[in-house]
Motif scaffolding. Structure first.
Motif, mmCIF file in Angstrom:
data_model
loop_
_atom_site.group_PDB
_atom_site.id
_atom_site.type_symbol
_atom_site.label_atom_id
_atom_site.label_comp_id
_atom_site.label_asym_id
_atom_site.label_seq_id
_atom_site.Cartn_x
_atom_site.Cartn_y
_atom_site.Cartn_z
ATOM 1 N N PRO A 88 -51.721 11.814 -28.614
ATOM 2 C CA PRO A 88 -51.994 13.156 -28.060
ATOM 3 C C PRO A 88 -52.235 13.146 -26.559
ATOM 4 C CG PRO A 88 -53.187 12.837 -30.108
ATOM 5 C CD PRO A 88 -52.578 11.524 -29.769
ATOM 6 N N GLU A 89 -52.941 12.146 -26.057
ATOM 7 C CA GLU A 89 -53.304 12.156 -24.639
ATOM 8 C C GLU A 89 -52.111 11.928 -23.714
ATOM 9 O OE1 GLU A 89 -54.417 8.008 -26.302
ATOM 10 O OE2 GLU A 89 -54.377 10.103 -26.957
ATOM 11 N N LEU A 90 -50.974 11.426 -24.258
ATOM 12 C CA LEU A 90 -49.796 11.184 -23.414
ATOM 13 C C LEU A 90 -48.684 12.207 -23.646
ATOM 14 C CD1 LEU A 90 -49.412 7.275 -23.497
ATOM 15 C CD2 LEU A 90 -50.677 8.713 -21.892
ATOM 16 N N GLN A 91 -48.923 13.189 -24.516
ATOM 17 C CA GLN A 91 -47.894 14.195 -24.767
ATOM 18 C C GLN A 91 -47.598 14.974 -23.490
ATOM 19 O OE1 GLN A 91 -45.969 15.027 -27.462
ATOM 20 N NE2 GLN A 91 -46.780 13.242 -28.565
ATOM 21 N N GLY A 92 -46.321 15.042 -23.110
ATOM 22 C CA GLY A 92 -45.907 15.780 -21.925
ATOM 23 C C GLY A 92 -46.056 15.025 -20.628
ATOM 24 N N VAL A 93 -46.499 13.763 -20.680
ATOM 25 C CA VAL A 93 -46.700 12.967 -19.473
ATOM 26 C C VAL A 93 -45.427 12.166 -19.186
ATOM 27 C CG1 VAL A 93 -48.068 11.116 -18.411
ATOM 28 C CG2 VAL A 93 -49.181 12.836 -19.871
ATOM 29 N N ALA A 94 -45.043 12.038 -17.921
ATOM 30 C CA ALA A 94 -43.884 11.229 -17.544
ATOM 31 C C ALA A 94 -44.265 9.758 -17.642
ATOM 32 C CB ALA A 94 -43.414 11.582 -16.142
ATOM 33 N N PHE A 95 -43.585 8.988 -18.483
ATOM 34 C CA PHE A 95 -43.973 7.598 -18.732
ATOM 35 C C PHE A 95 -43.815 6.718 -17.488
ATOM 36 C CE2 PHE A 95 -42.530 8.728 -23.214
ATOM 37 C CZ PHE A 95 -43.805 9.039 -23.618
ATOM 38 N N ARG A 127 -47.082 22.522 -43.043
ATOM 39 C CA ARG A 127 -47.034 23.987 -42.978
ATOM 40 C C ARG A 127 -48.228 24.487 -42.169
ATOM 41 N NH1 ARG A 127 -47.998 28.229 -47.964
ATOM 42 N NH2 ARG A 127 -47.776 30.134 -46.726
ATOM 43 N N TYR A 128 -47.931 25.212 -41.112
ATOM 44 C CA TYR A 128 -48.985 25.775 -40.256
ATOM 45 C C TYR A 128 -49.176 27.232 -40.635
ATOM 46 C CZ TYR A 128 -51.258 27.506 -35.982
ATOM 47 O OH TYR A 128 -52.117 28.094 -35.093
ATOM 48 N N PHE A 129 -50.405 27.625 -41.003
ATOM 49 C CA PHE A 129 -50.615 29.010 -41.417
ATOM 50 C C PHE A 129 -51.478 29.765 -40.410
ATOM 51 C CE2 PHE A 129 -53.202 26.102 -43.921
ATOM 52 C CZ PHE A 129 -54.511 26.505 -43.634
ATOM 53 N N GLY A 130 -51.415 29.332 -39.145
ATOM 54 C CA GLY A 130 -52.021 30.098 -38.070
ATOM 55 C C GLY A 130 -50.989 31.004 -37.443
ATOM 56 N N ALA A 131 -51.328 31.595 -36.300
ATOM 57 C CA ALA A 131 -50.411 32.503 -35.603
ATOM 58 C C ALA A 131 -49.388 31.695 -34.802
ATOM 59 C CB ALA A 131 -51.201 33.428 -34.672
ATOM 60 N N GLY A 132 -48.158 32.175 -34.785
ATOM 61 C CA GLY A 132 -47.109 31.527 -34.010
ATOM 62 C C GLY A 132 -46.538 30.299 -34.697
ATOM 63 N N GLU A 133 -45.767 29.546 -33.912
ATOM 64 C CA GLU A 133 -45.142 28.348 -34.440
ATOM 65 C C GLU A 133 -45.914 27.109 -34.008
ATOM 66 O OE1 GLU A 133 -41.078 28.218 -33.308
ATOM 67 O OE2 GLU A 133 -40.529 30.058 -34.383
ATOM 68 N N MET A 134 -45.659 26.028 -34.708
ATOM 69 C CA MET A 134 -46.360 24.785 -34.431
ATOM 70 C C MET A 134 -45.350 23.645 -34.329
ATOM 71 S SD MET A 134 -49.078 23.193 -33.694
ATOM 72 C CE MET A 134 -50.197 24.583 -33.891
ATOM 73 N N PRO A 135 -44.773 23.437 -33.117
ATOM 74 C CA PRO A 135 -43.857 22.296 -32.946
ATOM 75 C C PRO A 135 -44.607 20.985 -33.139
ATOM 76 C CG PRO A 135 -43.710 23.830 -31.093
ATOM 77 C CD PRO A 135 -44.912 24.220 -31.886
ATOM 78 N N LEU A 136 -43.873 19.931 -33.435
ATOM 79 C CA LEU A 136 -44.487 18.642 -33.733
ATOM 80 C C LEU A 136 -45.283 18.120 -32.536
ATOM 81 C CD1 LEU A 136 -44.726 16.427 -35.888
ATOM 82 C CD2 LEU A 136 -42.696 15.353 -34.915
ATOM 83 N N GLU A 137 -44.737 18.260 -31.310
ATOM 84 C CA GLU A 137 -45.451 17.763 -30.131
ATOM 85 C C GLU A 137 -46.798 18.472 -29.956
ATOM 86 O OE1 GLU A 137 -42.410 18.716 -30.321
ATOM 87 O OE2 GLU A 137 -41.049 17.246 -29.410
ATOM 88 N N ARG A 138 -46.822 19.776 -30.210
ATOM 89 C CA ARG A 138 -48.076 20.528 -30.077
ATOM 90 C C ARG A 138 -49.067 20.113 -31.157
ATOM 91 N NH1 ARG A 138 -48.754 27.019 -31.279
ATOM 92 N NH2 ARG A 138 -51.057 27.035 -31.235
ATOM 93 N N ALA A 139 -48.560 19.917 -32.381
ATOM 94 C CA ALA A 139 -49.434 19.507 -33.474
ATOM 95 C C ALA A 139 -50.103 18.168 -33.150
ATOM 96 C CB ALA A 139 -48.642 19.411 -34.770
ATOM 97 N N ARG A 144 -53.610 18.016 -35.172
ATOM 98 C CA ARG A 144 -53.473 18.769 -36.423
ATOM 99 C C ARG A 144 -52.815 17.879 -37.484
ATOM 100 N NH1 ARG A 144 -54.705 24.138 -35.693
ATOM 101 N NH2 ARG A 144 -54.658 24.876 -33.524
ATOM 102 N N PHE A 145 -53.543 16.879 -37.919
ATOM 103 C CA PHE A 145 -53.116 15.990 -39.011
ATOM 104 C C PHE A 145 -52.956 16.842 -40.274
ATOM 105 C CE2 PHE A 145 -54.632 12.428 -42.036
ATOM 106 C CZ PHE A 145 -53.327 12.031 -42.275
ATOM 107 N N ALA A 146 -51.773 16.808 -40.903
ATOM 108 C CA ALA A 146 -51.443 17.764 -41.977
ATOM 109 C C ALA A 146 -51.872 17.290 -43.355
ATOM 110 C CB ALA A 146 -49.943 18.035 -41.966
ATOM 111 N N TYR A 147 -52.514 16.128 -43.484
ATOM 112 C CA TYR A 147 -52.853 15.581 -44.803
ATOM 113 C C TYR A 147 -54.372 15.437 -44.932
ATOM 114 C CZ TYR A 147 -47.893 14.571 -45.456
ATOM 115 O OH TYR A 147 -46.544 14.681 -45.604
ATOM 116 N N GLY A 148 -54.837 15.394 -46.163
ATOM 117 C CA GLY A 148 -56.248 15.221 -46.443
ATOM 118 C C GLY A 148 -56.921 16.535 -46.808
#
Length: 790
Positions: A88-95, A127-139, A144-148
């Motif tokens: 998560p901390e490196l999402q969107g960062v230029a490597f 499955r995201y049941f909030g408002a809007g869409e939930m792309p994988l990078e944003r999740a 937003r771990f989808a299990y458990g």
């Protein structure tokens, strides 16, 4: 590894892999990453496409040149990476702008292990049941771990048909929560022991021998997922070593099968024309013939000069005829040998055709073709196995629904139901015919067969049943029994195994059949090759013996010498120039005292000029007078026949052509008579005339009329309904003599008249290489015929 954790590709490339195998692979990946980290390196681009796995579950890491390396105070960064394996901390960062740490690798490692254990599912894909869409990078960025059990608190829910996180031992629940919900991620070594322990804590499903699951669970989770999602996760393991045969490489196997040529394809090269040297007998004949030709030419020269110088014109015909007979005798010697060679050629052709028919009828090719088609069907079936499995499972589901519906309808008895128009008497009648419940009510046409049940009562019963069906709700718990589904799986797996065996051995079977067939054909091959060689020898001998018309050459020399002799002969004529007088029936003056033969020649020349001017009536008069004076004037008869044809006096034209033919067989009179017969619609005579015309063509000086003769021959043959037979005959001739260009022109013309325009064009393409002149002539006919149709 990405081909291993995805069920669809795993079933093909790792058909024997069970869940235990995936656990071993996950443990070995953790070991490999641990070793890299212990050497102070950072992988950076952790993803399953950079990891190779063998069938023994050992691991190879790829793209090591992209590892992040620090040495001598400098860091060489890893500039690549996939967002789905980036923490998560490196999402969107230029490597290229950051130094990565080993804890960043730990996130990617956790995702790879999760995907191996959870059938390729990504831990943040749900499955995201909030408002809007939930792309994988944003999740990932928002943890937003989808299990458990706490996933819904993160407004996420795992996809249907997936393994629950709680199906894993408790220590794995803790490890995955640390990996995906915090930055205190498990290191590689922390995964190894739990994975090894999980591999030892598995048990086999009682229904499916390819299902292994955690032994503390009451039921096999894979059976439930496969039933709910209608997918296959693991193959059934077939007994014996065959279950460990590895990936079936259909493309490679089929490539080997199609590379095998059909039997006999290379035994005899029919496209290679044999061109043997002339036989010794024919070589001696041609040498003697050339010697006789030299003698005949010398004789013709001296005879012509002598006759022209010593004999007056009318009397010159007698010595000319004698000289011609002598020339004929000199040039036509050896006719018996030519007839002998012709007979030998006919016998050789008949023998070659007979042996070819026997060769073609040798049994076996059809068996090879049948086996090849059978393998093609096996390949298509193998490629459709997934669809076959899906259809069979659909049939099971349809059958299950049908059974549940019948059970539901069977609860509603007709005797106690209120149905419009159905009285108790009618109900009694229905009961006597076995219609007791709604389940027994069939189609309207069936109900009307019962006495007292008319069309409207049948419709009422059918409507009552349909109303009950609308209340039916299928019970998933009573769906397809696991035993039935697994029985279908076993049948499909058995079919797959059988197809793989047959296709794997297909190339071997084809080679064996080919060897057997070619051995049988090989027994006939020497005799057939010998017959073809004999035929080629006879055709070569015949071609050498008849390639030149020596008599015509010598006759030309005789006539030229005669003309020269007449030209240089001193004139004894002292008579005054003749006066010109009119000739009855002719245009222009003519001398009174012209000698008869000179007068006939003058008339012939005058008729030819009139024909060129299109004055055919006057030309006919001139030609008739010429042949009256000189009944042996071949050219005047021939030109008379053409002038009469142009005047549409077809019967007279035929008579003039026949008179010319009696004097000498040549192309022109046969061609003219063919034209006249066509106009008279006497197609059999027209065909014979054009056939004779084509036999008297001068191939060394081609004229358009020669081309038209073949064209009209095709038309006449077609009108007689014999074009098909003629085509077969010409094709057979070309099979044994592919260089017969005239026959190819004839075949192209026939194709045009039977509507095979493309076949005619094929002959044109062949002629372009062998005889460009005839190719252009055939192209003219193709265009002419097309314009004619239009």
């Amino acid at each position: 590894v990405h081909a291993l954790h995805s069920p669809k590709s795993r079933l093909q490339k790792f058909p024997e892999a069970s869940w235990a195998f995936l656990i071993y692979v996950a443990a070995n990946i953790a070991r490999a990453v641990a070793v890299i980290h212990e050497h102070g390196l950072v992988i950076g681009d952790v993803n399953p496409k950079n990891i190779l796995v063998t069938r023994k579950a050992t691991i190879y890491l790829l793209d090591v040149d992209s590892f992040q390396v620090s040495a001598e105070g400098k860091t060489y960064r890893c500039e690549g990476g996939f967002p789905e394996y980036t923490p998560p901390e490196l999402q969107g960062v230029a490597f290229r702008d950051i130094d990565r740490a080993q804890e960043h690798d730990c996130f990617g490692l956790g995702v790879v292990i999760f995907q191996l254990l959870f059938m390729g599912r990504h831990p943040f894909s749900g499955r995201y049941f909030g408002a809007g869409e939930m792309p994988l990078e944003r999740a990932i960025r928002e943890f937003r771990f989808a299990y458990g059990v706490e996933a819904e608190a993160r407004k996420m829910r795992q996809p249907p048909g997936t393994l629950a996180l709680e199906s894993m031992p408790a220590q794995f629940v803790r490890l995955f929560r640390r990996a995906f919900l915090s930055t205190d991620r498990p290191g590689p070594r922390e995964w190894i022991n739990p994975l090894d322990e999980l591999a030892k804590a598995l048990k086999k499903c009682e229904l499916h021998n390819g299902h292994y699951y955690y032994r503390e669970l009451r039921d096999c989770p894979w059976c439930g997922i496969e039933s709910q999602a209608h997918v296959r996760l693991f193959n059934l393991l077939l007994p014996g070593d065959d279950s460990r045969r590895g990936h079936f490489r259909l493309d490679e196997i089929w490539k080997e099968i199609v590379s095998i040529e059909a039997p006999g394809a290379s035994l005899i090269r029919w496209d290679k024309r044999l061109e043997p040297a002339p036989s010794a007998e024919v070589a001696a004949f041609t040498e003697a013939r050339d010697n006789r030709l030299s003698i005949a030419l010398i004789f013709s020269t001296f005879a012509g000069l002598g006759i022209g110088l010593l004999v007056s014109f009318p009397l010159a015909f007698i010595p000319l005829i004698l000289a011609g007979l002598i020339i004929w005798a000199l040039t036509k010697a050896g006719a018996p040998l030519i007839e002998s060679v012709q007979a030998r050629q006919r016998r050789a052709k008949e023998k070659a055709q007979r042996l070819q028919e026997q060769y073609d009828l040798v049994p076996g090719n059809e068996l090879w073709d049948a086996k090849r088609d059978e393998l093609q069907n096996r390949k298509e079936t193998y490629e459709n196995l997934a669809q076959i499995r899906h259809l069979r499972l659909q049939q099971l589901e349809a059958e299950a629904r049908k059974n549940q519906l019948a059970e539901f309808l069977d609860q509603f008895e007709i005797n106690g139901a209120k149905i419009i128009g159905i009285s108790q008497t009618v109900k009694t009648d229905l009961l006597s015919h076995g219609v007791e419940t709604a389940a027994d009510v069939g189609e309207i046409s069936e109900l009307t067969q019962i006495p007292s049940i008319g069309n409207w009562r049948a419709k009422s019963l059918f409507k009552w049943r349909k109303g009950l069906e609308q209340k039916f709700v299928i019970d998933p718990a009573k769906g397809v029994p696991p035993e039935a589904r697994l029985r279908t799986e076993r049948d499909v797996d058995a079919l797959r195994f059988r197809l793989e065996n047959e296709l794997s051995e297909g190339a071997l079977h084809l080679r064996r059949m080919k060897r057997k067939i070619e051995t049988n054909k090989g027994k006939l091959q020497p005799a057939l090759a010998k017959a073809r060689l004999e035929l080629a020898q006879a055709e070569m001998d015949l071609e050498v013996m008849s390639k030149r018309n020596q008599f015509a050459l010598c006759l030309i020399a005789l006539i030229l010498a005669l003309i020269i002799g007449l030209a240089v002969k001193p004139s004894n004529d002292t008579a005054p120039p003749p006066e010109h007088v009119s000739r009855p029936g002719l245009v222009g003056p003519a001398p009174d005292d012209l000698r008869p033969m000179e007068k006939a020649l003058s008339l012939a020349i005058e008729g030819a000029e009139l024909s060129k001017e299109g004055k055919f009536e006057e030309a006919v008069t001139a030609f008739r007078e010429a042949v009256r004076i000189d009944p042996n004037d071949y050219e005047s008869y021939e030109r008379l026949s053409y002038a009469l044809y142009r005047l549409k006096r077809y019967d007279e034209s035929v008579e003039a052509s026949e008179a010319a033919i009696k004097l000498r067989r040549g192309f022109e009179p046969y061609y003219n008579s063919g034209l006249a017969y066509m106009e008279l619609e006497q197609w059999d005579k027209a065909r014979m005339a054009f056939e004779s015309a084509t036999e008297h063509i001068n191939i060394y000086s081609w004229e358009e009329k020669y081309t038209l003769a073949y064209y009209h021959l095709g038309r006449s043959t077609t009108r007689l309904g014999e074009a098909g037979q003629m085509i077969v005959s010409v094709e057979d001739t070309l099979k044994y003599n592919p260089k017969g260009t005239l026959k190819r022109l004839q075949l192209g013309s026939l194709y045009l008249w039977v509507g095979k325009r493309e076949a005619a064009r094929a002959q044109y393409r062949i002629l372009k290489d062998s005889d460009p002149v005839l190719a252009e002539e055939l192209l003219k006919l193709i265009k002419k015929h097309g314009n004619r149709l239009n």
